[in-house]
Motif scaffolding. Structure first.
Motif, mmCIF file in Angstrom:
data_model
loop_
_atom_site.group_PDB
_atom_site.id
_atom_site.type_symbol
_atom_site.label_atom_id
_atom_site.label_comp_id
_atom_site.label_asym_id
_atom_site.label_seq_id
_atom_site.Cartn_x
_atom_site.Cartn_y
_atom_site.Cartn_z
ATOM 1 N N HIS A 59 0.843 -1.188 0.000
ATOM 2 C CA HIS A 59 0.000 0.000 0.000
ATOM 3 C C HIS A 59 0.881 1.241 0.000
ATOM 4 O O HIS A 59 2.047 1.194 0.381
ATOM 5 N N ASN A 60 0.309 2.364 -0.405
ATOM 6 C CA ASN A 60 1.095 3.562 -0.691
ATOM 7 C C ASN A 60 0.935 4.687 0.332
ATOM 8 O O ASN A 60 1.155 5.840 0.028
ATOM 9 N N ASP A 61 0.587 4.360 1.553
ATOM 10 C CA ASP A 61 0.310 5.386 2.554
ATOM 11 C C ASP A 61 1.483 6.344 2.773
ATOM 12 O O ASP A 61 1.273 7.523 3.052
ATOM 13 N N LEU A 62 2.702 5.864 2.681
ATOM 14 C CA LEU A 62 3.880 6.732 2.818
ATOM 15 C C LEU A 62 4.518 7.048 1.460
ATOM 16 O O LEU A 62 5.622 7.581 1.396
ATOM 17 N N GLY A 63 3.825 6.699 0.376
ATOM 18 C CA GLY A 63 4.361 6.969 -0.958
ATOM 19 C C GLY A 63 5.469 6.011 -1.360
ATOM 20 O O GLY A 63 6.253 6.322 -2.261
ATOM 21 N N LEU A 64 5.535 4.834 -0.729
ATOM 22 C CA LEU A 64 6.637 3.906 -0.964
ATOM 23 C C LEU A 64 6.206 2.566 -1.559
ATOM 24 O O LEU A 64 7.011 1.631 -1.632
ATOM 25 N N ALA A 65 4.971 2.455 -2.015
ATOM 26 C CA ALA A 65 4.480 1.165 -2.507
ATOM 27 C C ALA A 65 5.311 0.618 -3.664
ATOM 28 O O ALA A 65 5.686 -0.557 -3.664
ATOM 29 N N THR A 66 5.609 1.443 -4.652
ATOM 30 C CA THR A 66 6.411 0.970 -5.783
ATOM 31 C C THR A 66 7.833 0.654 -5.334
ATOM 32 O O THR A 66 8.394 -0.381 -5.704
ATOM 33 N N ALA A 67 8.420 1.513 -4.524
ATOM 34 C CA ALA A 67 9.783 1.272 -4.024
ATOM 35 C C ALA A 67 9.841 -0.011 -3.208
ATOM 36 O O ALA A 67 10.773 -0.816 -3.361
ATOM 37 N N ASN A 68 8.853 -0.235 -2.346
ATOM 38 C CA ASN A 68 8.834 -1.465 -1.552
ATOM 39 C C ASN A 68 8.642 -2.696 -2.435
ATOM 40 O O ASN A 68 9.268 -3.735 -2.210
ATOM 41 N N THR A 69 7.801 -2.579 -3.440
ATOM 42 C CA THR A 69 7.578 -3.697 -4.360
ATOM 43 C C THR A 69 8.861 -4.044 -5.111
ATOM 44 O O THR A 69 9.232 -5.219 -5.227
ATOM 45 N N LEU A 70 9.553 -3.035 -5.600
ATOM 46 C CA LEU A 70 10.804 -3.284 -6.329
ATOM 47 C C LEU A 70 11.890 -3.833 -5.400
ATOM 48 O O LEU A 70 12.657 -4.719 -5.796
ATOM 49 N N ALA A 71 11.942 -3.336 -4.164
ATOM 50 C CA ALA A 71 12.898 -3.881 -3.193
ATOM 51 C C ALA A 71 12.588 -5.343 -2.910
ATOM 52 O O ALA A 71 13.501 -6.171 -2.761
ATOM 53 N N ALA A 72 11.310 -5.676 -2.868
ATOM 54 C CA ALA A 72 10.905 -7.066 -2.643
ATOM 55 C C ALA A 72 11.328 -7.961 -3.806
ATOM 56 O O ALA A 72 11.788 -9.092 -3.600
ATOM 57 N N VAL A 73 11.189 -7.471 -5.026
ATOM 58 C CA VAL A 73 11.629 -8.241 -6.200
ATOM 59 C C VAL A 73 13.136 -8.479 -6.112
ATOM 60 O O VAL A 73 13.618 -9.591 -6.343
ATOM 61 N N GLN A 74 13.881 -7.448 -5.753
ATOM 62 C CA GLN A 74 15.332 -7.610 -5.604
ATOM 63 C C GLN A 74 15.670 -8.606 -4.501
ATOM 64 O O GLN A 74 16.695 -9.267 -4.559
ATOM 65 N N ALA A 75 14.793 -8.726 -3.507
ATOM 66 C CA ALA A 75 15.029 -9.648 -2.394
ATOM 67 C C ALA A 75 14.526 -11.061 -2.677
ATOM 68 O O ALA A 75 14.671 -11.944 -1.835
#
Length: 184
Positions: free
Chosen positions: A85-101
């Motif tokens: 979810h994007n409550d802090l504006g980080l949804a895409t960044a978190n998703t991409l970090a998850a893919v890298q992980a």
């Protein structure tokens, strides 16, 4: 209960059915407990475990660390998925970090639509994977990128939610260019 219902689903649907278990608010859950639950539901028959950042609380480094631990525990037995979810504006960044992980499935929405501040944006995630492939290992998307803008416009039309002009990838200004700015 998680084990009971995953086992019930596996029993009722058979061994070839896709059974996804998603933990509510995983990014704020006690990690040791969460890992025990994921391990147990995979043993009970879950073929996918989803790690949601339900209230958009995580930051990329901590979300990646959580995903890496889940992948290390059950990633060879089940698909690890994320839902940000994007409550802090980080949804895409978190998703991409998850893919890298090591996450192999991402749950995204066109135009980032979703409750409260929305979800990870399909167009942003897909184009980051496509534009920066060396950053994401073997990860691939089969999204037909030439259909992203028409899909965005259709979703906007059907929902009545306008796409802001400065929205990445699909906004009206996304490909506008002021040549003098870069020269200056």
């Amino acid at each position: 209960d998680a084990v009971r219902w995953v086992a019930h689903g596996r029993e009722q649907l058979g061994r070839d059915a896709e059974i996804e278990f998603s933990a509510e608010d995983a990014s704020r859950t006690d990690t040791d407990f969460l890992l025990k639950v994921y391990e147990a539901v995979v043993e009970a028959g879950a073929s996918t475990v989803n790690i949601p950042d339900t209230v958009g609380y995580a930051i990329p480094s901590e979300f990646a660390a959580l995903v890496e631990r889940v992948v290390g525990l059950v990633g060879d037995q089940a698909t690890v998925s994320v839902h940000c979810h994007n409550d802090l504006g980080l949804a895409t960044a978190n998703t991409l970090a998850a893919v890298q992980a090591g996450a192999r499935q991402v749950e995204v929405t066109i135009n980032g639509l979703g409750e409260r501040a929305g979800n990870a944006s399909l167009e942003e995630v897909v184009m980051a994977l496509r534009t920066r492939p060396t950053q994401f290992g073997e990860s691939v998307s089969r999204v037909q990128t030439e259909q992203i803008t028409p899909a965005s416009r259709l979703v906007s039309y059907l929902t009545g939610f306008a796409v802001q002009p400065n929205k990445a990838i699909v906004g009206g200004n996304a490909f506008a260019h002021e040549s003098g700015i870069h020269q200056d």
